[in-house]
Design a protein around this motif. Structure first.
Motif, PDB file in Angstrom:
ATOM      1  N   ASN A 170      58.555  43.907  88.247  1.00  0.00           N
ATOM      2  CA  ASN A 170      59.416  42.831  87.548  1.00  0.00           C
ATOM      3  C   ASN A 170      60.497  41.966  88.466  1.00  0.00           C
ATOM      4  O   ASN A 170      61.147  41.676  87.505  1.00  0.00           O
ATOM      5  CB  ASN A 170      60.318  44.219  87.442  1.00  0.00           C
ATOM      6  N   ILE A 183      70.472  31.647  89.239  1.00  0.00           N
ATOM      7  CA  ILE A 183      70.114  32.986  88.056  1.00  0.00           C
ATOM      8  C   ILE A 183      71.082  33.747  87.515  1.00  0.00           C
ATOM      9  O   ILE A 183      70.911  34.254  86.077  1.00  0.00           O
ATOM     10  CB  ILE A 183      69.655  34.120  89.738  1.00  0.00           C
ATOM     11  N   ASP A 205      70.587  31.205  84.340  1.00  0.00           N
ATOM     12  CA  ASP A 205      69.296  31.696  83.080  1.00  0.00           C
ATOM     13  C   ASP A 205      69.433  33.230  82.709  1.00  0.00           C
ATOM     14  O   ASP A 205      68.297  32.646  82.072  1.00  0.00           O
ATOM     15  CB  ASP A 205      68.742  31.237  84.511  1.00  0.00           C
ATOM     16  N   THR A 206      70.903  34.668  83.358  1.00  0.00           N
ATOM     17  CA  THR A 206      70.418  35.181  82.564  1.00  0.00           C
ATOM     18  C   THR A 206      71.527  35.827  81.380  1.00  0.00           C
ATOM     19  O   THR A 206      72.756  35.094  81.387  1.00  0.00           O
ATOM     20  CB  THR A 206      70.971  35.881  84.072  1.00  0.00           C
ATOM     21  N   GLY A 222      73.086  40.753  80.714  1.00  0.00           N
ATOM     22  CA  GLY A 222      72.778  41.801  81.597  1.00  0.00           C
ATOM     23  C   GLY A 222      74.084  42.186  82.958  1.00  0.00           C
ATOM     24  O   GLY A 222      74.683  41.962  82.072  1.00  0.00           O
ATOM     25  N   LYS A 266      63.672  41.333  85.522  1.00  0.00           N
ATOM     26  CA  LYS A 266      63.968  40.919  84.699  1.00  0.00           C
ATOM     27  C   LYS A 266      64.865  42.068  83.423  1.00  0.00           C
ATOM     28  O   LYS A 266      64.726  41.665  82.144  1.00  0.00           O
ATOM     29  CB  LYS A 266      62.505  40.421  84.346  1.00  0.00           C
ATOM     30  N   GLU A 267      63.935  43.218  83.650  1.00  0.00           N
ATOM     31  CA  GLU A 267      63.990  44.326  83.140  1.00  0.00           C
ATOM     32  C   GLU A 267      64.124  45.702  83.329  1.00  0.00           C
ATOM     33  O   GLU A 267      63.609  46.048  84.299  1.00  0.00           O
ATOM     34  CB  GLU A 267      63.417  44.694  81.681  1.00  0.00           C
ATOM     35  N   ARG A 319      66.740  38.715  91.290  1.00  0.00           N
ATOM     36  CA  ARG A 319      66.943  39.721  89.000  1.00  0.00           C
ATOM     37  C   ARG A 319      65.583  40.678  88.965  1.00  0.00           C
ATOM     38  O   ARG A 319      64.779  39.817  88.970  1.00  0.00           O
ATOM     39  CB  ARG A 319      66.731  38.636  88.340  1.00  0.00           C
ATOM     40  N   PRO A 367      68.236  43.137  81.680  1.00  0.00           N
ATOM     41  CA  PRO A 367      67.946  42.425  83.136  1.00  0.00           C
ATOM     42  C   PRO A 367      69.259  42.531  84.197  1.00  0.00           C
ATOM     43  O   PRO A 367      70.131  42.810  83.653  1.00  0.00           O
ATOM     44  CB  PRO A 367      68.371  40.638  82.588  1.00  0.00           C
ATOM     45  N   ASP A 375      61.624  38.952  89.284  1.00  0.00           N
ATOM     46  CA  ASP A 375      61.301  37.654  89.053  1.00  0.00           C
ATOM     47  C   ASP A 375      61.855  36.117  89.711  1.00  0.00           C
ATOM     48  O   ASP A 375      61.670  34.970  89.330  1.00  0.00           O
ATOM     49  CB  ASP A 375      61.295  37.230  86.845  1.00  0.00           C
ATOM     50  N   LYS A 376      63.465  36.145  90.533  1.00  0.00           N
ATOM     51  CA  LYS A 376      64.035  35.411  91.026  1.00  0.00           C
ATOM     52  C   LYS A 376      64.549  36.062  92.731  1.00  0.00           C
ATOM     53  O   LYS A 376      65.128  37.402  92.192  1.00  0.00           O
ATOM     54  CB  LYS A 376      64.996  35.349  90.043  1.00  0.00           C
TER      55      LYS A 376
END
Length: 466
Positions: free
Chosen positions: A424, A365, A368-369, A372, A458-459, A456, A236, A426-427
């Motif tokens: 990708n 954010i 929640d990670t 990354g 996600k990948e 963010r 992430p 997501d935030k």
């Protein structure tokens, strides 16, 4: 800038062999700059760029010619030569355009309110401010070994007329400051930089704190110099606001310009109304924002500047379209025709291009990670608009561990495809900020704003040396 009769005669000569539209773009641009290295003046430049560009459109093709000799004889010869080039490209019967009307629309004159015009600025004040920024950088840490600071102001007067009756004049004033610090330890060097600018006069300098910018750039350089190398792999990635928007600008928005879409050389060709991004992504190009670096009163074809919704809740809503590519695509211009100077024919370009605020928070954010990369400040990179492949350096980066910003890391590179990144995300946070840059493309280099809130992905592939 030109009398009406001469404009009429040039446009008439340009259409004498069968063109559909003739257009004049004339400019008088004054550029003023001071560059300083290590607190000492390196150079001071002042100059004028003056000339006229003539475009003749036939069908969906165009001929472009330019000159810096605007005498009557020179301009009529330019128009005649360009018209002959049009004639050579035509096949079959030649259709000569009828009478040109130059008074179909009012003569539109635009100018922003400039508090301190560049020509009124005392050069000593510029030097003192740049020197203060340099001193603040050196005072931050002994590891700072070099500073490079500069000031630039541009006043561009333009005149645009075409055979459809357009007659418009505009004055554009822009001011920008470049603050850079270099930290050195052994053979290692790291750089921190800040480059604020606006569509305004010297009043910009009263809105920014150059000493604080000097300290900030020094902090970035020293922090990255002491940092370990970034690990590589898929992970992430949180990209912060302001210049973080360069990812969207380069890897995605360039592929929304009609320059590539009309040629079917974009990954987004033919995808209007389709989902190209995650539902949390909304993006616009808005050249109407007062005082912003990429804003305009009219585009470089004399078109109306507007706010164009590019992506709404992940759905592609519009491309960025100039007049000629609009003919090729069968759609109207979005007021996106831009050029560096009279030496360039216009094409579709960005102005102020942003990802809009979302509903997440920056703290939320990050927390929640679990793991990354946090790309706090982006650097330069490259992109292929036809495929969306990009490669961007991270100027200031940190690892995230257990939902917290951890140790700084250097040497990070973000690698991917623009259309995949959009899907990708997501935030999207609520801390929008813009940053200034110069964008290069077929019609030269033009001032543009990038911007976004924290997002963010996600990948994403992170390149590193560890």
């Amino acid at each position: 800038m030109l009398d009406k009769q001469l404009v009429y005669d040039v446009l008439t000569a340009a259409l004498s062999t069968g063109g559909d539209l003739a257009e004049i773009f004339m400019e008088n641009t004054v550029k003023d700059s001071i560059t300083m290295t290590n607190g000492l003046i390196e150079k001071a430049n002042w100059g004028v760029d003056y000339g006229l560009g003539l475009r003749i459109i036939t069908g969906t093709n165009a001929v472009y010619a330019y000159t810096n000799n605007t005498s009557r004889a020179s301009l009529l010869k330019l128009a005649s030569d360009a018209a002959q080039a049009v004639k050579a490209s035509l096949k079959g019967e030649i259709n000569i355009k009828g009478v040109i009307t130059l008074d179909r629309s009012e003569r539109l004159r635009y100018a922003d309110t400039i508090v301190i015009p560049p020509e009124k600025v005392v050069k000593k004040d510029i030097v003192e401010r740049l020197r203060a920024a340099s001193a603040a950088s050196y005072a931050y840490d002994p590891l700072i070994t070099q500073t490079a600071n500069s000031y630039g102001a541009v006043t561009q007067d333009v005149f645009i007329a075409n055979s459809n009756g357009l007659w418009a004049e505009d004055r554009r004033v822009r001011t920008r400051v470049f603050i850079e610090s270099v930290a050195t330890q052994g053979n290692e060097k790291q750089t921190g930089r800040e480059n604020p600018g606006a569509k305004c006069g010297y009043e910009l300098m009263d809105k920014i704190d150059v000493e604080q910018l000097g300290k900030k750039t020094a902090e970035i350089a020293v922090t990255m110099l002491k940092a370990d190398y970034c690990p590589s792999g898929r992970m992430p990635v949180i990209i912060d606001n302001a210049f973080g928007g360069v990812i969207f600008h380069e890897a995605c928005a360039h592929s929304l310009e009609a320059t590539s879409v009309a040629k079917k050389a974009s990954v987004f060709t033919g995808k209007l109304g389709e989902r190209i991004a995650a539902p949390c992504v909304n993006a616009v190009d808005d050249g109407t924002l007062p005082g912003e670096w990429g804003s305009l009163n009219i585009d470089d074809e004399g078109g109306t500047i507007r706010r164009t919704t590019l992506i709404e809740n992940g759905i592609l809503k519009s491309y960025l379209v100039d007049y000629l590519n609009g003919l090729r695509m069968g759609v109207p211009s979005t007021g996106s025709g831009r050029r560096e100077s009279y030496r360039f024919a216009p094409t579709s370009r960005m102005t102020n291009t942003y990802i809009l605020n979302g509903s997440d928070t920056t703290d939320g954010i990050i927390s929640d990670t679990p793991y990354g990369l946090y790309a706090k400040k982006m650097g330069g990179g490259s992109v292929d608009p036809s495929s969306g492949d990009f490669n961007f350096a991270v100027l200031e980066g940190y690892l995230i561990r257990d939902g917290k910003i951890a140790e700084p890391v250097r040497g990070a590179t973000l690698i991917g495809k623009g259309h995949e990144v959009l899907m990708n995300i997501d935030k999207v946070a609520d801390n929008f900020e813009a940053a200034q840059g110069m964008c290069g493309s077929l019609s030269g280099s033009v001032p543009t704003n990038v911007g976004q809130p924290m997002i963010r992905v996600k990948e994403l592939t992170v390149g590193g040396r560890k």
